[in-house]
Design an enzyme around this catalytic site. Structure first.
Site, PDB file in Angstrom:
ATOM      1  N   ASP A  37       1.141  28.794 -11.757  1.00 56.11           N
ATOM      2  CA  ASP A  37       1.751  29.982 -12.547  1.00 56.11           C
ATOM      3  C   ASP A  37       2.514  30.716 -11.707  1.00 56.11           C
ATOM      4  O   ASP A  37       2.789  31.739 -11.978  1.00 56.11           O
ATOM      5  CB  ASP A  37       0.789  30.668 -13.452  1.00 56.11           C
ATOM      6  CG  ASP A  37       1.186  31.189 -14.714  1.00 56.11           C
ATOM      7  OD1 ASP A  37       2.349  30.697 -15.238  1.00 56.11           O
ATOM      8  OD2 ASP A  37       0.851  32.508 -14.921  1.00 56.11           O
ATOM      9  N   GLY A  39       5.747  29.982 -11.220  1.00 54.44           N
ATOM     10  CA  GLY A  39       6.993  29.901 -11.896  1.00 54.44           C
ATOM     11  C   GLY A  39       7.764  28.811 -11.311  1.00 54.44           C
ATOM     12  O   GLY A  39       9.005  28.804 -11.426  1.00 54.44           O
ATOM     13  N   LYS A 476     -33.163 -12.643   3.592  1.00 52.42           N
ATOM     14  CA  LYS A 476     -32.044 -12.988   4.370  1.00 52.42           C
ATOM     15  C   LYS A 476     -32.695 -13.432   5.883  1.00 52.42           C
ATOM     16  O   LYS A 476     -32.138 -14.392   6.304  1.00 52.42           O
ATOM     17  CB  LYS A 476     -31.142 -11.898   4.822  1.00 52.42           C
ATOM     18  CG  LYS A 476     -30.477 -11.354   3.429  1.00 52.42           C
ATOM     19  CD  LYS A 476     -29.544  -9.989   3.836  1.00 52.42           C
ATOM     20  CE  LYS A 476     -30.156  -9.010   4.287  1.00 52.42           C
ATOM     21  NZ  LYS A 476     -30.993  -8.510   3.272  1.00 52.42           N
ATOM     22  N   SER A 544     -25.202  -5.478   4.683  1.00 53.11           N
ATOM     23  CA  SER A 544     -23.861  -5.213   4.591  1.00 53.11           C
ATOM     24  C   SER A 544     -23.280  -5.147   3.340  1.00 53.11           C
ATOM     25  O   SER A 544     -22.727  -5.974   2.740  1.00 53.11           O
ATOM     26  CB  SER A 544     -23.240  -6.695   5.334  1.00 53.11           C
ATOM     27  OG  SER A 544     -23.704  -7.861   4.722  1.00 53.11           O
TER      28      SER A 544
END
Length: 633
Positions: A37, A39, A476, A544
């Site tokens: 604001d 301008g 895994k 991962s």
């Protein structure tokens, strides 16, 4: 196109005359910035209005919109000319960057209206990246604000050297000179501290038009110049002509076998037929034969001209290379110190690979933990481990190969870059290269006589990386161990890298934050790469969790040498096993950043091997992986 609201303004039948009138004028690109604001949009609307760039239908719509949003009487809300988004008009703020063109008798202009809200700082950086001048607006009633400082610092950082301090809304403070002088003094103190040596201060009212196109009777104490007068006389482009010649190659123009040219936009200096040039990064030299354009050959080309160069010799040159003056070439390096403006909602992950785009060059790059961030209010250097939205920091950047560059202070074309997320293609940061690191010039590859093919031949096998990814407890490590045993019985030379084991030594300094997980996988990838160079088959079992890092390791390997194995186990099954008791700790809040609980897992989208542990035993999974690697027995 409708006629304009003033008789001497542009109308449809005057297009050719208008272009002829303004075609040879110099062009100034500038931005308006500051806090919310202050301008900015109103000022640009006023400039368009006063330069007769509003057409009758636009004026009618503007008057109607002004009444709708509550502008009193016959006054026009000029901000509505620029605030194009519905959300902007409804909220009375600027969100997007709005570009507008206008011209005076002396010069052409492209102005960018940039947002004032802190959350849209990235939009401001975008607008400032091509600007020659910045108009910093300050509301006379409010004085200096945080965004005033932020935008001023960014404008200076990006290399804008012409600054206008426009103290706006002077009509709302009774055109009081003391108010103006106080704001100018405060700004001068701040500007000096960040390296702004000079600026031009002008008291204005964008709404009333004071000191915009002409000096106002309401400020008899101000001697000038008016804003337009100053914009018309600011020198632009002289530095580009004085620099050595540089042209990033955008594409190779090969319409037939008789013509081969290199197209691009001249980034600095000038070139003419017969001039010697150097192609970087290769360093090959040649001379310019012709400067080809759509309108015919040129005797000379200069900054910002788009041309095609033909060379006297058949040299290797492609998109991303830079054609430069032979006796004054830019540098080539792969490690830099850079200033980075982070523009994404997600924080920087140090060590993660991003695309780095600098001119026509695109390479893979990683950013190290920042040396510091900068507080725009105090200019203090603050310690930081990462960068968040709108943060400004200094960090080291490593690229996967050498790039042609110049420090940003010397060339925005060869020193300014953006970072792009490899998964989303979102631009996450803008940066400026400050200098190459000394070690980048001192460390070189040592040539060896026995290469990876020799090592692999001695072992009678093809190197490979078998990368098992999945949730904790998915199995895994068990499957990886079985795979190695099966390969050992086949006289294959292997090595098993397990997620827990490497954290006892190589990665003992890393935790489990996202950034540490990224670094964990980067280091393991580098070790796996060295082991494949030794001819080994590497079996890696790691959670991962992020696709980006798995893709990073894949990119380190030769094509076909990386096998991604998704060990897919339902979270409930993995949690039920909980051999190490980790899920229980995570559920109790005693273990933070645990994958599957309070940290995400990004499953592979197209793995070479998919293992559904609800259907396959560990033995069957291992057999499937070995068959994929070796082929049917």
């Amino acid at each position: 196109m409708s006629s304009a609201y003033r008789p001497d303004a542009l109308i449809a039948t005057d297009i050719d005359a208008y272009l002829a009138q303004h075609g040879d004028k110099s062009l100034l690109r500038f931005i308006t910035c500051g806090s919310v604001d202050d301008g900015k949009s109103t000022l640009i609307g006023r400039l368009l209005y006063d330069s007769k760039m509003i057409f009758e239908d636009q004026l009618e719509a503007l008057q109607a919109d002004s009444k709708r949003v509550g502008t009193q009487g016959q006054e026009i809300d000029f901000a509505l000319l620029v605030d194009g988004l519905a959300a902007e008009r409804e909220q009375g703020i600027t969100i997007d960057v709005a570009y507008r063109f206008f011209a005076t008798e002396k010069r052409k202009f492209i102005v960018a209206d940039t947002p004032g809200h802190e959350q849209y700082t990235r939009n401001m950086v975008t607008g400032a990246s091509t600007a020659d001048l910045a108009v910093i607006l300050i509301d006379a009633r409010k004085g200096m604000l945080t965004q005033t400082r932020r935008h001023s610092y960014l404008a200076h950082l990006i290399g804008i050297r012409h600054i206008v301090l426009a103290v706006n809304k002077m009509d709302l403070v009774g055109y009081d000179q003391a108010v103006f002088d106080k704001i100018v003094a405060d700004y001068r103190e701040f500007a000096t501290g960040i390296g702004i040596d000079a600026f031009t201060a002008i008291p204005i009212s964008g709404f009333k038009g004071d000191n915009i196109t002409a000096l106002s009777e309401n400020t008899p104490w101000f001697a000038g110049p008016a804003l337009i007068e100053h914009l018309e006389t600011v020198p632009v482009g002289a530095a580009d002509h004085a620099r050595p010649f540089r042209m990033p190659v955008q594409w190779v123009n090969r319409p037939n076998l008789d013509f081969r040219g290199f197209a691009g936009t001249v980034a600095g200096g000038s070139i003419k037929p017969g001039d010697p040039v150097r192609i970087l990064p290769s360093g090959r030299t040649s001379t310019v034969s012709r400067i080809v354009t759509f309108g015919g050959d040129l005797a000379q080309a200069g900054p910002n001209q788009s041309v095609t160069l033909t060379l006297a010799d058949e040299v290797d040159c492609s998109r991303g290379d830079v054609i430069a003056a032979a006796d004054a070439p830019p540098q080539v390096a792969d490690q830099f110190q850079a200033t980075i403006v982070w523009m994404d909602q997600e924080d920087l992950l140090p060590g993660r690979a991003y695309w780095l785009k600098l001119g026509t060059q695109t390479v893979s790059a990683t950013v190290q933990p920042p040396r510091h961030t900068i507080d725009v209010n105090t200019m203090a250097q603050l310690s930081a481990r990462t960068l968040g939205l709108n943060d400004i920091g200094v960090a080291e950047v490593y690229t996967d190969r050498g790039i042609v560059f110049e420090p940003y202070a010397d060339s925005s074309d060869l020193g300014g870059f953006i970072l792009i997320d490899k998964l989303t293609n979102a631009t996450v940061a803008a940066g400026m290269l400050n200098f190459s690191l000394r070690r980048a010039q001192n460390v070189h590859w040592q040539a060896v006589d026995l290469d990876r093919n020799h090592h692999a031949g001695m072992k009678n096998q093809r190197p490979a990386v078998i990368w098992l990814t999945g949730l904790s407890g998915a199995g895994k490590s068990t499957i990886a161990n079985l795979v190695e045993k099966k390969l050992a019985r086949m006289n294959r030379h292997t090595f098993l890298l397990d997620g827990d084991n490497v954290r006892h030594g190589l990665n003992r300094d890393l935790g489990f934050t996202d950034a540490d997980r990224v670094e964990n996988i980067r280091r393991v990838g580098e070790v796996a790469k060295l082991m494949t160079d030794a001819g080994l088959i590497v079996i890696a079992a790691f959670i991962s969790p992020f696709r980006a890092e798995r893709d990073m390791v894949r990119a380190m390997m030769a094509p076909g040498e990386f096998l991604e194995v998704h060990v897919d186990t339902p979270l409930a099954d993995a949690e039920a096993r909980d051999v190490k008791g980790l899920y229980a700790k995570a559920r109790a809040g005693d273990l933070r950043n645990f994958t599957g609980i309070d940290s995400p897992y990004e499953a592979p989208q197209d793995p070479e091997v998919y293992v559904d542990t609800t259907r396959l035993t560990a033995e069957q999974a291992a057999e499937l992986i070995v068959e994929k690697l070796i082929g049917p027995g």
